[in-house]
Motif scaffolding. Structure first.
Motif, short mmCIF file in Angstrom:
data_model
loop_
_atom_site.label_atom_id
_atom_site.label_comp_id
_atom_site.label_asym_id
_atom_site.label_seq_id
_atom_site.Cartn_x
_atom_site.Cartn_y
_atom_site.Cartn_z
N GLY A 259 0.84 -1.19 0.00
CA GLY A 259 0.00 0.00 0.00
C GLY A 259 0.87 1.24 0.00
O GLY A 259 2.11 1.14 -0.01
N LEU A 260 0.25 2.40 0.01
CA LEU A 260 1.00 3.65 -0.04
C LEU A 260 2.00 3.66 -1.19
O LEU A 260 3.15 4.07 -1.04
N LYS A 261 1.54 3.20 -2.33
CA LYS A 261 2.44 3.07 -3.47
C LYS A 261 2.87 4.42 -4.04
O LYS A 261 3.89 4.52 -4.71
N GLY A 262 2.09 5.46 -3.77
CA GLY A 262 2.46 6.78 -4.23
C GLY A 262 3.48 7.48 -3.34
O GLY A 262 4.02 8.51 -3.71
N SER A 263 3.74 6.92 -2.17
CA SER A 263 4.69 7.50 -1.22
C SER A 263 5.99 6.72 -1.30
O SER A 263 6.06 5.58 -0.84
N PRO A 264 7.06 7.30 -1.85
CA PRO A 264 8.30 6.55 -2.02
C PRO A 264 8.98 6.26 -0.68
O PRO A 264 9.13 7.14 0.16
N THR A 265 9.37 5.02 -0.48
CA THR A 265 10.11 4.58 0.70
C THR A 265 11.38 3.90 0.19
O THR A 265 11.30 2.93 -0.56
N ALA A 266 12.54 4.40 0.61
CA ALA A 266 13.78 3.91 0.01
C ALA A 266 14.93 3.90 1.00
O ALA A 266 14.93 4.66 1.97
N GLN A 267 15.90 3.04 0.74
CA GLN A 267 17.16 3.12 1.46
C GLN A 267 17.98 4.30 0.93
O GLN A 267 17.90 4.65 -0.25
N LEU A 268 18.77 4.89 1.82
CA LEU A 268 19.68 5.96 1.45
C LEU A 268 21.10 5.54 1.80
O LEU A 268 21.35 5.04 2.91
N HIS A 269 22.01 5.74 0.87
CA HIS A 269 23.41 5.36 1.08
C HIS A 269 24.26 6.63 1.21
O HIS A 269 24.23 7.50 0.34
N PHE A 270 25.01 6.70 2.29
CA PHE A 270 25.89 7.83 2.57
C PHE A 270 27.33 7.35 2.36
O PHE A 270 27.83 6.52 3.13
N ASP A 271 27.95 7.85 1.33
CA ASP A 271 29.31 7.45 0.99
C ASP A 271 30.21 8.69 1.06
O ASP A 271 30.30 9.48 0.12
N CYS A 272 30.83 8.87 2.22
CA CYS A 272 31.67 10.05 2.47
C CYS A 272 30.90 11.35 2.19
O CYS A 272 31.39 12.25 1.49
N VAL A 273 29.70 11.43 2.72
CA VAL A 273 28.88 12.64 2.57
C VAL A 273 29.40 13.69 3.56
O VAL A 273 29.40 13.47 4.77
N ARG A 274 29.84 14.80 3.04
CA ARG A 274 30.47 15.84 3.86
C ARG A 274 29.47 16.96 4.13
O ARG A 274 28.86 17.50 3.20
N VAL A 275 29.30 17.27 5.41
CA VAL A 275 28.45 18.42 5.79
C VAL A 275 29.24 19.26 6.79
O VAL A 275 30.03 18.73 7.59
N SER A 276 29.03 20.55 6.75
CA SER A 276 29.74 21.45 7.65
C SER A 276 29.18 21.35 9.06
O SER A 276 28.04 20.90 9.27
N ASP A 277 29.97 21.77 10.03
CA ASP A 277 29.54 21.68 11.43
C ASP A 277 28.32 22.55 11.70
O ASP A 277 27.58 22.28 12.65
N ASP A 278 28.11 23.56 10.88
CA ASP A 278 26.93 24.40 11.12
C ASP A 278 25.64 23.71 10.66
O ASP A 278 24.56 24.30 10.75
N ARG A 279 25.75 22.48 10.21
CA ARG A 279 24.56 21.67 9.94
C ARG A 279 24.36 20.59 11.01
O ARG A 279 23.48 19.74 10.86
N ARG A 280 25.14 20.63 12.05
CA ARG A 280 24.89 19.77 13.21
C ARG A 280 23.77 20.41 14.02
O ARG A 280 23.82 21.59 14.36
N LEU A 281 22.75 19.61 14.38
CA LEU A 281 21.59 20.12 15.12
C LEU A 281 21.67 19.67 16.57
O LEU A 281 21.64 18.47 16.86
N GLY A 282 21.79 20.63 17.48
CA GLY A 282 21.95 20.30 18.88
C GLY A 282 23.40 19.92 19.18
O GLY A 282 24.28 19.97 18.31
N ALA A 283 23.65 19.55 20.42
CA ALA A 283 25.00 19.21 20.84
C ALA A 283 25.39 17.81 20.37
O ALA A 283 24.53 16.97 20.06
N GLU A 284 26.68 17.57 20.31
CA GLU A 284 27.15 16.21 20.02
C GLU A 284 26.63 15.26 21.10
O GLU A 284 26.66 15.57 22.29
N GLY A 285 26.12 14.11 20.66
CA GLY A 285 25.59 13.13 21.60
C GLY A 285 24.15 13.37 22.02
O GLY A 285 23.58 12.55 22.75
#
Length: 390
Positions: A210-236
């Motif tokens: 069911g819910l065939k119109g709503s895509p559900t998928a695996q996501l692969h992160f291969d050395c995905v680089r994001v800056s520290d200003d995209r960290r939400l909240g404190a570490e941990g």
């Protein structure tokens, strides 16, 4: 019988603004969602242009701060909007709920600079979000996630795989929970990852019942680089943020479940009124009348539970136990009501020519997403018996 019969729901809304908002939502549902819902679900088509319309109409940021483009609406109102959208097409209601879930970490734990930079686009700028917590080897056991983020200068490099991601592959941003420390819940941090980040790829969408119109998928992160200003909240702090987001997200699922159940009930009532057997309407038969009464009671009790939990949330009081109850009862009710709706329609209900067959297949997903109903029972029991119990 192909279109949804309008629900006769007597809603108590707190303001005239809220009443006008719900009237707008019903008009959008009637004109833009319901007429094509069956065909688009059958084709497995995600209505991205509809989410652009909802964003432009202010419906993707209802429970968030107006300073950044939100709607300043209490959860009591937002959830009733979700119910209406889900009654028209669950893919749409669920999509708005997931977007709201994905926005939580940024809105509640982002810095002022992060909110100013990202929230306007997220709440009213046409962007669509997704939430990345589950993994192939850690679904209900979310604290065991393995996706890792490692510091590299002023950036973080993320590697791993996320599973069961609603809007996976089409979202503009992902709220990602990744391990930055040791094992267990205290080593997890939240990040805001752009949908077009280098190294981020999506697998083909899952083939669902069911819910065939709503895509559900695996996501692969291969050395995905994001800056520290995209960290939400404190570490941990990520796992605590994730659990808080899920408390509110479960209310969204509960409201969607009630909307789906209401749509199935509406179809069953219409059929029982219009269909004649043995010279009289089906609605004249006591056995069927009792079945409809039970269905209506399940829908109404589900609505009462999610609204009671929402009012606690709006008052700033603890609501996690009530959210788990609302999700548990609302989704179990949707499952039973859709089964009963198929029974009321008989052979017609078992065909894809009538919406209740689709509603039945969709209801099952709601007992699983954002914490299975077995997990909800565990949450409720912990609140009753104390956190030291297992």
């Amino acid at each position: 019988m192909g279109e949804r019969v309008p629900a006769s729901v007597d809603r108590l809304l707190p303001t005239e603004e809220a009443r006008e908002l719900l009237a707008l939502v019903r008009d959008i549902a009637r004109r833009e969602i319901t007429p094509t819902a069956a065909a688009e679900e059958d084709a497995g088509r995600f209505p991205r242009e509809l989410f652009t319309l909802l964003s432009a109409s202010g419906l993707l940021g209802l429970p968030y701060d107006s300073r950044h483009g939100g709607g300043d609406q209490p959860y009591e109102v937002y959830l009733q909007v979700l119910e209406e959208l889900a009654a028209a097409r669950l893919t749409v209601g669920l999509g708005v709920s997931v977007h709201t879930l994905a926005t939580y970490a940024l809105a509640a734990h982002g810095t002022d600079a992060q909110r100013a930079a990202h929230l306007p686009g997220v709440l009213g700028g046409g962007l669509l979000g997704a939430y990345c917590l589950s993994e192939p080897s850690s679904g209900s056991d979310a604290a065991a996630l393995r996706t890792r983020a490692v510091r590299h200068g002023g950036d973080w490099v993320i590697d791993g795989t996320k599973a069961w991601t609603t809007h996976g592959g089409i979202a503009d941003f992902y709220t990602v929970l990744a391990r930055t420390g040791g094992e267990g819940p205290h080593g997890i941090t939240a990040f805001l990852v752009p949908g077009d980040a280098d190294g981020l790829t999506a697998a083909p969408p899952e083939r669902k019942m069911g819910l065939k119109g709503s895509p559900t998928a695996q996501l692969h992160f291969d050395c995905v680089r994001v800056s520290d200003d995209r960290r939400l909240g404190a570490e941990g702090q990520g796992f605590a943020i994730a659990l808080a987001a899920l408390d509110s997200g479960r209310l969204g699922i509960a409201a969607c479940a009630v909307g789906l159940a209401q749509a199935a009930l509406d179809q069953a009532v219409a059929h029982a009124t219009e269909r004649r057997q043995f010279g009289r309407p089906l609605a004249d038969f006591q056995g069927l009348r009792f079945l409809l009464a039970d269905m209506a009671t399940r829908v109404e009790s589900g609505r009462a539970l999610y609204l009671a939990a929402a009012r606690l949330r709006d008052a700033g009081r603890p609501f996690a136990r009530q959210a788990a109850m609302a999700k548990l009862h609302g989704t179990d009710a949707a499952m039973q009501v859709t089964v009963d709706a198929v029974q009321v329609l008989g052979g017609y209900g078992y065909t894809a020519d009538f919406p209740v067959e689709r509603h039945l297949r969709e209801a099952k997903a709601l007992q699983i997403v954002e914490g299975t109903n077995q997990i909800q029972r565990m949450v409720i029991a912990r609140h009753l018996l104390g956190p030291q119990t297992r």
